[in-house]
Design a protein around this motif. Sequence first.
Motif, PDB file in Angstrom:
ATOM      1  N   ALA A   1      50.587 -11.142 -22.805  1.00 51.04           N
ATOM      2  CA  ALA A   1      50.814 -12.450 -22.181  1.00 51.04           C
ATOM      3  C   ALA A   1      52.136 -13.052 -22.632  1.00 51.04           C
ATOM      4  CB  ALA A   1      49.656 -13.389 -22.518  1.00 51.04           C
ATOM      5  N   ARG A   2      52.455 -12.903 -23.907  1.00 50.84           N
ATOM      6  CA  ARG A   2      53.718 -13.427 -24.421  1.00 50.84           C
ATOM      7  C   ARG A   2      54.902 -12.692 -23.790  1.00 50.84           C
ATOM      8  NH1 ARG A   2      56.388 -17.805 -26.171  1.00 50.84           N
ATOM      9  NH2 ARG A   2      57.514 -17.518 -28.125  1.00 50.84           N
ATOM     10  N   MET A   3      54.780 -11.385 -23.634  1.00 51.90           N
ATOM     11  CA  MET A   3      55.861 -10.624 -23.029  1.00 51.90           C
ATOM     12  C   MET A   3      56.027 -10.950 -21.545  1.00 51.90           C
ATOM     13  SD  MET A   3      57.103  -9.197 -25.633  1.00 51.90           S
ATOM     14  CE  MET A   3      58.171  -7.808 -25.258  1.00 51.90           C
ATOM     15  N   ALA A   4      54.955 -11.378 -20.895  1.00 50.28           N
ATOM     16  CA  ALA A   4      55.074 -11.825 -19.505  1.00 50.28           C
ATOM     17  C   ALA A   4      55.949 -13.068 -19.414  1.00 50.28           C
ATOM     18  CB  ALA A   4      53.694 -12.099 -18.913  1.00 50.28           C
ATOM     19  N   GLU A   5      55.873 -13.953 -20.423  1.00 45.39           N
ATOM     20  CA  GLU A   5      56.754 -15.122 -20.460  1.00 45.39           C
ATOM     21  C   GLU A   5      58.209 -14.698 -20.614  1.00 45.39           C
ATOM     22  OE1 GLU A   5      55.463 -17.656 -23.582  1.00 45.39           O
ATOM     23  OE2 GLU A   5      53.672 -18.357 -22.531  1.00 45.39           O
TER      24      GLU A   5
ATOM     25  N   LEU B   1      66.911  -9.491 -12.857  1.00 43.76           N
ATOM     26  CA  LEU B   1      66.647  -8.072 -13.052  1.00 43.76           C
ATOM     27  C   LEU B   1      65.580  -7.510 -12.125  1.00 43.76           C
ATOM     28  CD1 LEU B   1      66.753  -7.898 -16.957  1.00 43.76           C
ATOM     29  CD2 LEU B   1      68.540  -7.258 -15.348  1.00 43.76           C
ATOM     30  N   GLY B   2      64.805  -8.365 -11.484  1.00 44.18           N
ATOM     31  CA  GLY B   2      63.747  -7.872 -10.606  1.00 44.18           C
ATOM     32  C   GLY B   2      62.630  -7.151 -11.338  1.00 44.18           C
ATOM     33  N   LEU B   3      62.332  -7.588 -12.559  1.00 43.26           N
ATOM     34  CA  LEU B   3      61.273  -6.954 -13.347  1.00 43.26           C
ATOM     35  C   LEU B   3      59.915  -7.290 -12.756  1.00 43.26           C
ATOM     36  CD1 LEU B   3      62.676  -7.848 -16.886  1.00 43.26           C
ATOM     37  CD2 LEU B   3      63.062  -5.747 -15.575  1.00 43.26           C
ATOM     38  N   ARG B   4      59.050  -6.285 -12.650  1.00 44.28           N
ATOM     39  CA  ARG B   4      57.746  -6.481 -12.036  1.00 44.28           C
ATOM     40  C   ARG B   4      56.586  -6.184 -12.970  1.00 44.28           C
ATOM     41  NH1 ARG B   4      57.898  -6.409  -6.456  1.00 44.28           N
ATOM     42  NH2 ARG B   4      55.723  -7.072  -6.666  1.00 44.28           N
ATOM     43  N   GLN B   5      56.849  -5.522 -14.073  1.00 43.39           N
ATOM     44  CA  GLN B   5      55.753  -5.041 -14.918  1.00 43.39           C
ATOM     45  C   GLN B   5      56.256  -4.828 -16.336  1.00 43.39           C
ATOM     46  OE1 GLN B   5      54.416  -1.156 -13.758  1.00 43.39           O
ATOM     47  NE2 GLN B   5      52.669  -1.126 -15.157  1.00 43.39           N
ATOM     48  N   PHE B   6      55.348  -5.010 -17.299  1.00 44.49           N
ATOM     49  CA  PHE B   6      55.630  -4.635 -18.682  1.00 44.49           C
ATOM     50  C   PHE B   6      54.524  -3.710 -19.154  1.00 44.49           C
ATOM     51  CE2 PHE B   6      55.166  -5.377 -23.305  1.00 44.49           C
ATOM     52  CZ  PHE B   6      56.404  -4.893 -23.712  1.00 44.49           C
ATOM     53  N   GLU B   7      54.899  -2.585 -19.735  1.00 40.33           N
ATOM     54  CA  GLU B   7      53.931  -1.646 -20.304  1.00 40.33           C
ATOM     55  C   GLU B   7      54.318  -1.379 -21.746  1.00 40.33           C
ATOM     56  OE1 GLU B   7      54.190   1.943 -18.032  1.00 40.33           O
ATOM     57  OE2 GLU B   7      56.177   2.480 -18.795  1.00 40.33           O
ATOM     58  N   THR B   8      53.325  -1.194 -22.589  1.00 37.95           N
ATOM     59  CA  THR B   8      53.622  -0.972 -24.006  1.00 37.95           C
ATOM     60  C   THR B   8      52.475  -0.238 -24.683  1.00 37.95           C
ATOM     61  OG1 THR B   8      54.430  -2.072 -26.018  1.00 37.95           O
ATOM     62  CG2 THR B   8      52.638  -3.157 -24.840  1.00 37.95           C
TER      63      THR B   8
ATOM     64  N   ASN C   1      63.906   8.801 -12.581  1.00 35.55           N
ATOM     65  CA  ASN C   1      63.187   7.566 -12.283  1.00 35.55           C
ATOM     66  C   ASN C   1      63.885   6.419 -13.008  1.00 35.55           C
ATOM     67  OD1 ASN C   1      61.125   5.390 -12.761  1.00 35.55           O
ATOM     68  ND2 ASN C   1      59.876   6.759 -11.516  1.00 35.55           N
ATOM     69  N   ASP C   2      64.313   5.397 -12.244  1.00 34.55           N
ATOM     70  CA  ASP C   2      65.075   4.293 -12.842  1.00 34.55           C
ATOM     71  C   ASP C   2      64.246   3.030 -13.019  1.00 34.55           C
ATOM     72  OD1 ASP C   2      64.804   3.420 -10.263  1.00 34.55           O
ATOM     73  OD2 ASP C   2      66.947   3.096  -9.898  1.00 34.55           O
ATOM     74  N   ALA C   3      62.913   3.172 -13.125  1.00 29.51           N
ATOM     75  CA  ALA C   3      62.049   1.993 -13.200  1.00 29.51           C
ATOM     76  C   ALA C   3      62.228   1.221 -14.510  1.00 29.51           C
ATOM     77  CB  ALA C   3      60.587   2.395 -13.028  1.00 29.51           C
ATOM     78  N   ARG C   4      62.454   1.902 -15.615  1.00 30.21           N
ATOM     79  CA  ARG C   4      62.601   1.221 -16.898  1.00 30.21           C
ATOM     80  C   ARG C   4      63.954   0.515 -16.971  1.00 30.21           C
ATOM     81  NH1 ARG C   4      60.307   5.830 -21.163  1.00 30.21           N
ATOM     82  NH2 ARG C   4      58.110   5.705 -20.529  1.00 30.21           N
ATOM     83  N   VAL C   5      63.920  -0.790 -17.272  1.00 33.72           N
ATOM     84  CA  VAL C   5      65.150  -1.589 -17.292  1.00 33.72           C
ATOM     85  C   VAL C   5      65.474  -2.081 -18.705  1.00 33.72           C
ATOM     86  CG1 VAL C   5      66.302  -3.633 -16.347  1.00 33.72           C
ATOM     87  CG2 VAL C   5      64.737  -2.301 -14.904  1.00 33.72           C
ATOM     88  N   ILE C   6      64.502  -2.727 -19.353  1.00 35.25           N
ATOM     89  CA  ILE C   6      64.692  -3.256 -20.711  1.00 35.25           C
ATOM     90  C   ILE C   6      63.617  -2.671 -21.625  1.00 35.25           C
ATOM     91  CG2 ILE C   6      64.751  -5.306 -22.189  1.00 35.25           C
ATOM     92  CD1 ILE C   6      67.076  -5.218 -20.264  1.00 35.25           C
ATOM     93  N   SER C   7      64.035  -2.080 -22.725  1.00 31.65           N
ATOM     94  CA  SER C   7      63.104  -1.559 -23.732  1.00 31.65           C
ATOM     95  C   SER C   7      62.815  -2.644 -24.762  1.00 31.65           C
ATOM     96  CB  SER C   7      63.697  -0.334 -24.424  1.00 31.65           C
ATOM     97  OG  SER C   7      63.981   0.699 -23.498  1.00 31.65           O
ATOM     98  N   ALA C   8      61.598  -2.630 -25.301  1.00 32.45           N
ATOM     99  CA  ALA C   8      61.175  -3.642 -26.275  1.00 32.45           C
ATOM    100  C   ALA C   8      60.382  -2.959 -27.386  1.00 32.45           C
ATOM    101  CB  ALA C   8      60.319  -4.704 -25.601  1.00 32.45           C
ATOM    102  N   VAL C   9      60.840  -3.133 -28.625  1.00 36.30           N
ATOM    103  CA  VAL C   9      60.150  -2.570 -29.784  1.00 36.30           C
ATOM    104  C   VAL C   9      59.835  -3.711 -30.742  1.00 36.30           C
ATOM    105  CG1 VAL C   9      60.207  -0.871 -31.635  1.00 36.30           C
ATOM    106  CG2 VAL C   9      61.498  -0.448 -29.526  1.00 36.30           C
TER     107      VAL C   9
ATOM    108  N   ALA D   1      55.921  -0.193 -28.785  1.00 38.20           N
ATOM    109  CA  ALA D   1      57.073   0.250 -28.008  1.00 38.20           C
ATOM    110  C   ALA D   1      56.748   0.114 -26.528  1.00 38.20           C
ATOM    111  CB  ALA D   1      57.413   1.707 -28.342  1.00 38.20           C
ATOM    112  N   GLY D   2      57.646  -0.546 -25.777  1.00 44.53           N
ATOM    113  CA  GLY D   2      57.343  -0.785 -24.375  1.00 44.53           C
ATOM    114  C   GLY D   2      58.582  -0.977 -23.533  1.00 44.53           C
ATOM    115  N   TRP D   3      58.337  -1.211 -22.227  1.00 41.19           N
ATOM    116  CA  TRP D   3      59.423  -1.294 -21.264  1.00 41.19           C
ATOM    117  C   TRP D   3      59.100  -2.333 -20.187  1.00 41.19           C
ATOM    118  CZ3 TRP D   3      56.921   2.988 -22.935  1.00 41.19           C
ATOM    119  CH2 TRP D   3      57.638   3.816 -23.809  1.00 41.19           C
ATOM    120  N   PHE D   4      60.087  -3.166 -19.888  1.00 38.68           N
ATOM    121  CA  PHE D   4      60.036  -3.995 -18.691  1.00 38.68           C
ATOM    122  C   PHE D   4      60.523  -3.130 -17.534  1.00 38.68           C
ATOM    123  CE2 PHE D   4      60.598  -7.103 -22.116  1.00 38.68           C
ATOM    124  CZ  PHE D   4      59.594  -8.011 -21.811  1.00 38.68           C
TER     125      PHE D   4
END
Length: 205
Positions: A90-94, A105-112, A133-141, A199-202
Amino acid sequence: MQISQTDWPETDFTKAVESLAQRHYAVIPDFLSPPMLEMLRSECLHMHDEGHFHAASVGRAAGQQLNQRIRGDSIRWLEPEFPAGGRYLARMAELQAQLNRELFLGLRQFETHYAHYEPGSFYKRHVDRHRDNDARVISAVCYLNPEWPQEAGGEIRVWNDADEEVLCLSPQGGALLLFTSHNMPHEVLPANRVRLSLAGWFRRD
């Protein structure tokens, strides 16, 4: 899931967004509050002890394979119903909403996923975006290791697209690292103790 101010310290993402735009990476040292850090760490360790993790693979789709000469962590994907993990999502959705507002950036999803590194394990240098596949835009650790001493190792090293090392960051609990997924090679160095992270990706469509 609703998140409260008691779960998270008050964080202004503006500087992080500016750093991403200018340098392609950003570090938020105190992204997690101490209680949230402990909740996530405990959930990660409990799921690992209960056998809910599996060895991480490299590659994508039909090309996926296990190769411990490249990476040695085990992982568990987060689901919204996880008591602690759901709050993190939920925090990462913010954060995703702010990245879209300010960087378009047109981000639609976060997975981690939770990542569990045994002592001595590592992840060799790589980039997070797959070639096909270019779906991953921003990485988050996000790191789950309270009071991590420098001599324990386990740093992440990050290079830019000119092959210049721009960051060597200790996995200190509570810190969040963001970087662009397509042009920032990075590696995880071995540690002399268990090392935990998220470890995740927007992603875009």
